[in-house]
Design an enzyme around this catalytic site. Structure first.
Site, PDB file in Angstrom:
ATOM      1  N   HIS A 179      35.097  33.069  35.746  1.00 44.92           N
ATOM      2  CA  HIS A 179      35.223  33.980  36.876  1.00 44.92           C
ATOM      3  C   HIS A 179      36.672  34.422  37.097  1.00 44.92           C
ATOM      4  O   HIS A 179      37.522  33.604  37.442  1.00 44.92           O
ATOM      5  CB  HIS A 179      34.708  33.256  38.128  1.00 44.92           C
ATOM      6  CG  HIS A 179      34.690  34.098  39.351  1.00 44.92           C
ATOM      7  ND1 HIS A 179      35.369  33.764  40.491  1.00 44.92           N
ATOM      8  CD2 HIS A 179      34.064  35.268  39.611  1.00 44.92           C
ATOM      9  CE1 HIS A 179      35.157  34.683  41.421  1.00 44.92           C
ATOM     10  NE2 HIS A 179      34.367  35.611  40.910  1.00 44.92           N
ATOM     11  N   GLU A 229      34.699  37.065  33.191  1.00 43.73           N
ATOM     12  CA  GLU A 229      34.324  38.070  34.191  1.00 43.73           C
ATOM     13  C   GLU A 229      35.630  38.621  34.751  1.00 43.73           C
ATOM     14  O   GLU A 229      36.583  37.851  34.990  1.00 43.73           O
ATOM     15  CB  GLU A 229      33.506  37.421  35.310  1.00 43.73           C
ATOM     16  CG  GLU A 229      32.957  38.380  36.350  1.00 43.73           C
ATOM     17  CD  GLU A 229      33.835  38.549  37.599  1.00 43.73           C
ATOM     18  OE1 GLU A 229      33.483  39.360  38.456  1.00 43.73           O
ATOM     19  OE2 GLU A 229      34.887  37.866  37.716  1.00 43.73           O
ATOM     20  N   ASP A 233      37.392  41.986  37.377  1.00 43.68           N
ATOM     21  CA  ASP A 233      37.134  43.046  38.371  1.00 43.68           C
ATOM     22  C   ASP A 233      37.975  44.268  38.011  1.00 43.68           C
ATOM     23  O   ASP A 233      39.171  44.131  37.719  1.00 43.68           O
ATOM     24  CB  ASP A 233      37.523  42.543  39.758  1.00 43.68           C
ATOM     25  CG  ASP A 233      36.791  41.269  40.110  1.00 43.68           C
ATOM     26  OD1 ASP A 233      35.564  41.318  40.252  1.00 43.68           O
ATOM     27  OD2 ASP A 233      37.447  40.207  40.220  1.00 43.68           O
ATOM     28  N   HIS A 239      40.955  42.370  41.739  1.00 45.29           N
ATOM     29  CA  HIS A 239      39.794  42.158  42.605  1.00 45.29           C
ATOM     30  C   HIS A 239      39.890  42.924  43.920  1.00 45.29           C
ATOM     31  O   HIS A 239      38.993  43.687  44.288  1.00 45.29           O
ATOM     32  CB  HIS A 239      39.639  40.661  42.900  1.00 45.29           C
ATOM     33  CG  HIS A 239      38.478  40.347  43.804  1.00 45.29           C
ATOM     34  ND1 HIS A 239      38.589  40.374  45.183  1.00 45.29           N
ATOM     35  CD2 HIS A 239      37.195  40.029  43.540  1.00 45.29           C
ATOM     36  CE1 HIS A 239      37.420  40.073  45.712  1.00 45.29           C
ATOM     37  NE2 HIS A 239      36.557  39.860  44.745  1.00 45.29           N
ATOM     38  N   GLU A 278      33.028  43.807  36.010  1.00 41.52           N
ATOM     39  CA  GLU A 278      32.580  44.154  37.371  1.00 41.52           C
ATOM     40  C   GLU A 278      33.299  45.405  37.862  1.00 41.52           C
ATOM     41  O   GLU A 278      34.537  45.436  37.945  1.00 41.52           O
ATOM     42  CB  GLU A 278      32.800  43.011  38.369  1.00 41.52           C
ATOM     43  CG  GLU A 278      32.232  43.447  39.736  1.00 41.52           C
ATOM     44  CD  GLU A 278      32.306  42.414  40.840  1.00 41.52           C
ATOM     45  OE1 GLU A 278      32.565  41.228  40.571  1.00 41.52           O
ATOM     46  OE2 GLU A 278      32.092  42.837  41.994  1.00 41.52           O
TER      47      GLU A 278
HETATM   48  O1  G3P Z   1      30.563  37.468  39.114  1.00 41.68           O
HETATM   49  C1  G3P Z   1      30.298  38.082  40.341  1.00 41.68           C
HETATM   50  C2  G3P Z   1      31.349  37.776  41.364  1.00 41.68           C
HETATM   51  O2  G3P Z   1      32.601  37.917  40.775  1.00 41.68           O
HETATM   52  C3  G3P Z   1      31.212  38.655  42.560  1.00 41.68           C
HETATM   53  O3  G3P Z   1      32.089  38.295  43.594  1.00 41.68           O
HETATM   54  O4  G3P Z   1      34.023  38.742  45.016  1.00 41.68           O
HETATM   55  O5  G3P Z   1      34.293  37.266  43.092  1.00 41.68           O
HETATM   56  O6  G3P Z   1      34.001  39.709  42.751  1.00 41.68           O
HETATM   57  P1  G3P Z   1      33.672  38.518  43.601  1.00 41.68           P
HETATM   58 CA    CA Z   2      34.075  39.665  40.426  1.00 42.28          CA
END
Ligand code: G3P
Ligand code: CA
Length: 266
Positions: free
Chosen positions: A27, A54, A56, A69, A128
């Site tokens: 993450h 993952e 953003d 993010h 994402e």
């Molecule tokens: O993997 C999904 C997750 O990352 C969504 O929440 O706020 O960490 O982007 P966030």
């Molecule tokens: Ca995310």
């Protein structure tokens, strides 16, 4: 004899199957130790054996895709300016590492291309999208590979557009169960399946709520041909709960640690 061989091979198959059944997704990279959404965090994720990372992604003022993010850089680069008000050149002057520790001073905000360049052939990026569908033209200019990139997004519109513009790619709808003061939970299962169908999502990527994500929900997902992923799990009990439900991937800030816990402690 056949029965003997079978009884020897079956447990071996089950162990191997369990060990590889769920992908571990880092993450924002291995963000427990390294500054989130930086190359340092992504490199550490590969070092820790993550199956995927993952990250953003948002658009800069001049139409470049960068990995961050929040809407602005206040928390991660000490600059309270929104991403969309800065050019790529301005973003690339920021220090996105010091907030996590002096050893990370000088870490840059990577572009999408920087991140794609360090995804090994057999690994994947859960990409994402944190902005709206205006990112699609810029995505089309990037070197995305369908077997290496999975789109995820909370926006139904963005997921629908990803499926439309990138038919060879997976695009999973992100959502989370929330409860109001009267105990009403949203979204309802009916709404979840309606959205998955309307957006033509390839799967559901849901917050790891052990009360709400039930075997019945998972059964319906599988019957509908949908993938099933969860986030963000940094404790063993929750990871085991989702593993038992047969989740396709578990997103965690601590990829190496979680894999060790699941492998060594069953
Ligand atoms: O993997 C999904 C997750 O990352 C969504 O929440 O706020 O960490 O982007 P966030
Ligand atoms: Ca995310």
């Amino acid at each position: 004899m056949t029965a003997k061989i079978f009884s020897f091979l079956l447990p071996l198959f089950l162990v191997t199957h369990w060990a590889h059944a769920q992908d571990i997704v880092a993450h924002r990279g291995a963000s427990h130790m390294a500054p989130e959404n930086t190359l340092a965090a992504f490199h550490l994720a590969w070092k820790e054996g993550a199956d995927a990372i993952e990250g953003d992604f948002r658009l800069t003022k001049d139409g470049h895709i960068v990995c961050v993010h929040d809407e602005d850089f206040k928390r991660t680069a000490n600059l309270p300016r929104r991403v969309q008000t800065l050019t790529l050149a301005e973003v690339q002057k920021l220090d996105a590492g010091s907030w996590k520790g002096p050893q990370f001073k000088g870490e840059l905000v990577p572009t999408l291309d920087d991140v794609l360049a360090i995804v090994p052939k057999d690994k994947r990026l859960f990409l994402e999208i944190k902005c709206g569908p205006e990112i699609i033209p810029a995505l089309k200019k990037s070197a995305l590979k369908p077997d290496q990139v999975v789109f995820i997004c909370f926006s139904k519109d963005v997921i629908a557009q990803c499926r439309q513009h990138f038919p060879d790619f997976k695009a999973h709808w992100l959502t989370s169960y929330t409860e109001d003061i009267l105990g009403r939970v949203e979204p309802s299962s009916k709404d979840v399946f309606k959205t998955l169908a309307e957006t033509k999502s390839s799967g559901l990527d849901i917050n790891a709520n052990t009360d709400r994500v039930t075997a019945e929900v998972v059964k319906q997902l599988r019957e509908g041909g949908y993938e099933f992923h969860c986030w963000t799990v940094d404790d063993v009990a929750t990871a085991k709960h989702f593993r038992q439900l047969g989740v396709d991937s578990i997103t965690t800030n601590r990829p190496g640690w979680l894999r060790t816990q699941l492998t060594e402690k069953g």
